[in-house]
Structure formats: structure tokens, C-alpha cells
Design a protein around this motif. Sequence first.
Motif, PDB file in Angstrom:
ATOM      1  N   VAL A 225       0.840  -1.203   0.000  1.00 40.61           N
ATOM      2  CA  VAL A 225       0.000   0.000   0.000  1.00 40.61           C
ATOM      3  C   VAL A 225       0.874   1.251   0.000  1.00 40.61           C
ATOM      4  CG1 VAL A 225      -1.934  -1.145   1.136  1.00 40.61           C
ATOM      5  CG2 VAL A 225      -0.185  -0.019   2.517  1.00 40.61           C
ATOM      6  N   SER A 226       2.108   1.134  -0.458  1.00 35.45           N
ATOM      7  CA  SER A 226       3.044   2.253  -0.414  1.00 35.45           C
ATOM      8  C   SER A 226       2.598   3.395  -1.324  1.00 35.45           C
ATOM      9  CB  SER A 226       4.443   1.768  -0.816  1.00 35.45           C
ATOM     10  OG  SER A 226       4.421   1.182  -2.110  1.00 35.45           O
ATOM     11  N   ASN A 227       3.118   4.592  -1.027  1.00 33.20           N
ATOM     12  CA  ASN A 227       2.847   5.785  -1.829  1.00 33.20           C
ATOM     13  C   ASN A 227       1.354   6.093  -1.935  1.00 33.20           C
ATOM     14  OD1 ASN A 227       5.549   4.484  -3.171  1.00 33.20           O
ATOM     15  ND2 ASN A 227       5.653   6.710  -3.150  1.00 33.20           N
ATOM     16  N   ASN A 228       0.703   6.163  -0.793  1.00 40.73           N
ATOM     17  CA  ASN A 228      -0.677   6.589  -0.702  1.00 40.73           C
ATOM     18  C   ASN A 228      -0.791   7.626   0.410  1.00 40.73           C
ATOM     19  OD1 ASN A 228      -2.741   5.066  -2.530  1.00 40.73           O
ATOM     20  ND2 ASN A 228      -1.291   3.474  -1.902  1.00 40.73           N
ATOM     21  N   LYS A 229      -1.982   7.780   0.972  1.00 43.43           N
ATOM     22  CA  LYS A 229      -2.201   8.717   2.069  1.00 43.43           C
ATOM     23  C   LYS A 229      -2.840   8.008   3.260  1.00 43.43           C
ATOM     24  CE  LYS A 229      -2.806  12.661  -1.051  1.00 43.43           C
ATOM     25  NZ  LYS A 229      -3.730  13.739  -1.516  1.00 43.43           N
ATOM     26  N   VAL A 230      -2.505   6.742   3.426  1.00 40.00           N
ATOM     27  CA  VAL A 230      -3.070   5.951   4.523  1.00 40.00           C
ATOM     28  C   VAL A 230      -2.600   6.526   5.851  1.00 40.00           C
ATOM     29  CG1 VAL A 230      -3.237   3.664   5.545  1.00 40.00           C
ATOM     30  CG2 VAL A 230      -3.107   3.918   3.053  1.00 40.00           C
ATOM     31  N   ASN A 231      -3.549   6.744   6.763  1.00 39.33           N
ATOM     32  CA  ASN A 231      -3.276   7.348   8.070  1.00 39.33           C
ATOM     33  C   ASN A 231      -3.648   6.342   9.152  1.00 39.33           C
ATOM     34  OD1 ASN A 231      -3.016   8.950  10.329  1.00 39.33           O
ATOM     35  ND2 ASN A 231      -3.973  10.738   9.418  1.00 39.33           N
ATOM     36  N   ASP A 232      -2.631   5.717   9.743  1.00 40.19           N
ATOM     37  CA  ASP A 232      -2.911   4.635  10.684  1.00 40.19           C
ATOM     38  C   ASP A 232      -1.672   4.395  11.532  1.00 40.19           C
ATOM     39  OD1 ASP A 232      -4.209   2.591  11.970  1.00 40.19           O
ATOM     40  OD2 ASP A 232      -4.631   1.421  10.152  1.00 40.19           O
ATOM     41  N   THR A 233      -1.842   3.621  12.596  1.00 41.64           N
ATOM     42  CA  THR A 233      -0.699   3.149  13.365  1.00 41.64           C
ATOM     43  C   THR A 233      -0.189   1.848  12.738  1.00 41.64           C
ATOM     44  OG1 THR A 233      -2.188   1.970  14.866  1.00 41.64           O
ATOM     45  CG2 THR A 233      -1.530   4.204  15.501  1.00 41.64           C
ATOM     46  N   ASN A 253       1.094   7.989   5.865  1.00 36.83           N
ATOM     47  CA  ASN A 253       1.006   8.762   7.111  1.00 36.83           C
ATOM     48  C   ASN A 253       0.900   7.825   8.314  1.00 36.83           C
ATOM     49  OD1 ASN A 253       1.038  11.326   5.812  1.00 36.83           O
ATOM     50  ND2 ASN A 253      -1.127  11.065   5.280  1.00 36.83           N
ATOM     51  N   PHE A 254       1.566   6.689   8.256  1.00 37.00           N
ATOM     52  CA  PHE A 254       1.623   5.808   9.421  1.00 37.00           C
ATOM     53  C   PHE A 254       2.409   6.505  10.527  1.00 37.00           C
ATOM     54  CE2 PHE A 254       0.722   2.671   6.117  1.00 37.00           C
ATOM     55  CZ  PHE A 254      -0.238   1.886   6.746  1.00 37.00           C
ATOM     56  N   HIS A 255       2.006   6.277  11.770  1.00 39.01           N
ATOM     57  CA  HIS A 255       2.608   6.996  12.882  1.00 39.01           C
ATOM     58  C   HIS A 255       2.593   6.138  14.141  1.00 39.01           C
ATOM     59  CE1 HIS A 255      -1.746   7.860  12.756  1.00 39.01           C
ATOM     60  NE2 HIS A 255      -1.678   7.747  14.082  1.00 39.01           N
ATOM     61  N   GLY A 256       3.199   6.690  15.210  1.00 38.38           N
ATOM     62  CA  GLY A 256       3.246   5.996  16.491  1.00 38.38           C
ATOM     63  C   GLY A 256       4.418   5.033  16.572  1.00 38.38           C
ATOM     64  N   SER A 257       4.480   4.322  17.688  1.00 37.73           N
ATOM     65  CA  SER A 257       5.543   3.327  17.872  1.00 37.73           C
ATOM     66  C   SER A 257       5.092   1.987  17.310  1.00 37.73           C
ATOM     67  CB  SER A 257       5.897   3.185  19.350  1.00 37.73           C
ATOM     68  OG  SER A 257       4.771   2.718  20.073  1.00 37.73           O
ATOM     69  N   ILE A 258       6.066   1.163  16.969  1.00 35.32           N
ATOM     70  CA  ILE A 258       5.748  -0.156  16.421  1.00 35.32           C
ATOM     71  C   ILE A 258       5.416  -1.139  17.533  1.00 35.32           C
ATOM     72  CG2 ILE A 258       6.701  -2.095  15.121  1.00 35.32           C
ATOM     73  CD1 ILE A 258       8.158  -0.178  13.391  1.00 35.32           C
ATOM     74  N   GLY A 259       6.071  -0.990  18.665  1.00 37.93           N
ATOM     75  CA  GLY A 259       5.814  -1.873  19.790  1.00 37.93           C
ATOM     76  C   GLY A 259       6.869  -1.695  20.855  1.00 37.93           C
ATOM     77  N   ASN A 260       6.651  -2.303  22.010  1.00 32.35           N
ATOM     78  CA  ASN A 260       7.632  -2.272  23.092  1.00 32.35           C
ATOM     79  C   ASN A 260       8.129  -3.688  23.353  1.00 32.35           C
ATOM     80  OD1 ASN A 260       5.597  -3.560  24.706  1.00 32.35           O
ATOM     81  ND2 ASN A 260       4.684  -1.546  25.083  1.00 32.35           N
TER      82      ASN A 260
END
Length: 547
Positions: A225-233, A253-260
Motif C-alpha cells: 500500500v506504499s505511496n498513498n495517504k493511509v493514516n494509521d498506526t 502517514n503511518f505513525h506511532g511506535s511499532i511496539g515495546n
Amino acid sequence: MFQLKKLKWLSLLSNDLSGEIPEDIRNCSSLIRFRVKDNKLTGPIPREIGNLENLDALDLGSNQFLGNVPAEILGCRNLTYLDLHSNLITGQFPGELSSLVSLQFADFSDNLIEGTWPFRAFPPNIVFFSISRNNFSGEIPHWICNLNLINYLDFSHNHFSMIPPCLGNMSDLINLDLRNNNLYGTIPKFIKCSNLRSLKLTGNQLEGSLPRSLVKCKKLKILDVSNNKVNDTFPRWLVNLPELRVLLLRSNNFHGSIGNHKTKLSFPNLRIIDLSHNMFHGHLPSNLFKNLIAMMNGSVEKGKLQDMGEGYLQYMDYTYYRDSITIDINDSITIDIKGNYIDVVKIQTLLTTIDFSNNSFNGEIPKVIGKLGSLKGLNFSHNNLIGHVPILFGNLTNLEWLDLSSNKLTGDIPIQLIDITSLAILNLSKNHLVGPIPQGKQFNTFTNDSYNGNLGLCGFPMTKTCGNDEGQHPQLSSTIQEDDFEFANGFNWKVVLLGYGCGFMFGLSMGYLVFSSENSKWLANGVYGKRHNKVRRSKKNARRRIN
């Protein structure tokens, strides 16, 4: 040859044939299969092919045919296989494909066909359909979701604008490729996708979040899904897809941490992961890297594959079988290889890459990455990583490119990295690395660009020399070229030799002063004795003879 009225099969695949197909082909009324793919044939597609009522397979792909698709081809009612891909066909499609009621395979890709969606219906038994790399525009119709037997749909590299939500209900669909269009809106929910193996949506304007319904696609191997405007964690729930091999979330526009450290992220079959150009932050997830089993196994030594397991050399593509016709449909993706985005046409499972560049990751680089023995490419550039370059990176003996540039890494460059003899691209620039640059093997091929911005590094190819006490060595000018480096080092030896010469001359002068003084005559007599007196008398006798 085209006077043989009883000829049934004619296959001239992959030769060097040129010219046009003669009109006399209409005489071969018994012809069932006509295959001339992969030649240099040109001219228009003969309308006379429409007279071949018994024709079952027509394969004209990978030639240089010009003009429109002749409407007469639609008169071949027994046609089950039609391949016109990779030609110079122009114009609009001439009529309804549904008139070919027996058609199962249709490939019109990589031509110059234009216009809006050309069909009102499809043949009911169609299995493979591709119109990629043309100039189609408009909306993809909803009725296409009524196809019960379709396995492969490829509408990529066109100008379509709408994606029908019902595409997620096509239970027999194996490969859906909608790359590089003008699709907008959200990604449809996938409800009936038990057979889906490849979903490629890259290069569109799709928004919203990644639908969690994808967890129902248990056979999914490629998700792009690369090169889009997806906004998600980060979609941690993808761990429920046991067959996932390629995950491309680049440039969204993926954001946040991947995990701990408590988050379990197990992707045992994942071989290519690209999270670059997003807004992820936090530490690099050690729990993810330690569960990338497919990147640990299958190390390549001396050209032999070891510990691959069953099916390791299989291509991740789709193969269409129909009687004696076998067609490999290349499953391709676009990934960053050595700093360039390249279309990988066949995705071998031997290709393993990690790209987390251009985010805001911080903390140290997990040492467990040193266990990913089959890794070919690693890119953590343009983040906020600190600490040292792990010594265990020396175990990545299959690595071909390594980019850790534009971070805050400290310490020296591990000498163990010289064991990576396959390393072709190295970028450690714009960090805070110090100490001598390792020498030998592949490191002798890297230029200043690999190390620029690290003021504490010294040694070849940098102009700053290394030593036990750098303050005792003259600093070489930054204008000295690499070709003059050896000369600059040799200059110090010339200074030493000049010093020895001056000392020798100084010693001779001092000796002369000592021996010419009156107080030293007794020493001269004692050393030279009678021989010295004989020399003096011979000089006096010589002067008398001259006088």
C-alpha cells in the motif's frame, strides 16, 4: 506454410522473425493454436484471423504490432486464450469481449489502448484478465465483482479513479493489482478473500486506515500500500497472516511506535519490509527482528543454498496452466535497492531487505539484527538512532547495501565489518563516529561519501591521518587529493633524511675546527706519527722544485 489447410498447431515462439503476418493465414481454416510470441513481427494484426473459426489459442505477445485490435477477432467464438501484450496497439477496444464466451485468459497489457472502461460484461469463464500499462481512465465498474471464477485482475498503470468496494468479496481472487492509478477514497474491506495472495495498491491517493478485515486473507503473501495517504498506526494485527512475505507501507502517514519489549511481533515468513518515509517513532522493535525467522535461515555460502527448507526457491508469482500452455505471470514490486527504486519483476525468496529510513526512530540499533544471516539490504538512515554500530553486523555476510546515515551514532566503525565481502554500498555519513576507518577488502572501494560528516574519523579515504598522538602529526590540507596522499606521507621521510644530512655536515665542520687548532697538534702527532711528518716534508720538497 499458410497453404496447409489441415495445419492445426503452429508455434514459432521466441525466435527472431520480422515482417508481417501474411493475409494467407485465412487459408489455415483448421488452425487451433497460433503462437508467435516474442519475435519482431510488425504491421497490423490481420483481420483474416477472424476467419479461423476453430482457433483456440492466439498468442501475439511481445512483438511490434501496430494499429487497433481488429473487430474480426471477436468472431473467433472458440477462443479460450488471447494474448496481445507488449505491442504498439493503439485506439480503443473494438467491441464486447463477452462475445468470446469460451475465453479464459485475456492479456492486453503494455500497449497504447485508451478510453474509458471498454466492456459492459465479461465472458463468464474468465480466469485471467490484464489491461495494465495502457491509457484507460474513468471508473472500474461494479459488475466486475460478479465474476465467480476470476483469479487474476491487473488494472495497474492506467488512470482509473474509483475502486469498487465489492472487490473485497471476490472469493476466488488470487492476485489484485491496482498500482499506479488515480484511485482515491478508502481501501475496501476484504470479507471473502480466503484465496488472495497478492494485493498491490501502491501509487494512488487512497486514504483512511488499513482495513483490519485483511486478517481474513490467510494466504496473503504480498501487501503493498506504499505511496498513498493511509493514516494509521502500525498494523500489529498482521502477525495473524502466517504466509506474509512482503510488507510495503512506504510513504504514507503511518505513525506511532511499532511496539515495546512486551509486544509480540512474529512474522516468520517475512522477507521484505519497508516502513520508510512515515512518522513512526520510539525504539526499533527488537521483538520484531528476533522473530524474522525467514531472514535468519537460508544463508548463502559459496553459491550454495543451505537450510532452505521445502519450496524456498519458489518464485512468488502466479502460474496459469491450461492444457499444454503454461504462462508465468511475474509478480513484481518496487523496492529500494542500493539507493534506487527498482521494479523487481520476479520476487525470489532469496531477496531479504529491511528499510525503516526517514522516520523518527530513536534509541540504539538492536544487536539481534546481527542474526539475520540472509539479509541483503538494511536501511535505517534519517532517524535519531544513538549508540554504536553493532559488532554483530559483521555476521551479515550476505549484506550488499548498508545505510545508517543521518543519525546520531557514536563510537568507532567495527573492524568486523570488513568480513562483509559482498558489501557494495556503505553509507555511514552524518553521524558522530570516531577512530580509524577499517582497511582491507571491500572497505578499500568506498569513497569519502560513505563517511562525510563524521569529524572524528581518520584514515583512508579521508584526508585526516591516524596516529597514536594525532597532535604530533601535521594536519593534511583538505585540498590534497587522494592521488597525492601517498606523496604527503612520504614527505616526512624527506625531512628526516635532510636532518641526517645537515647533522653530517655539521660534524665535519666541528672536526675541522678541532684538528686545525694549536692545542690539537700533539694529538695529530700521536695518531699519525712519522707518516704525518713525511707528508709535510714531501710538500716542502715539492715547493722547492717549483721555485
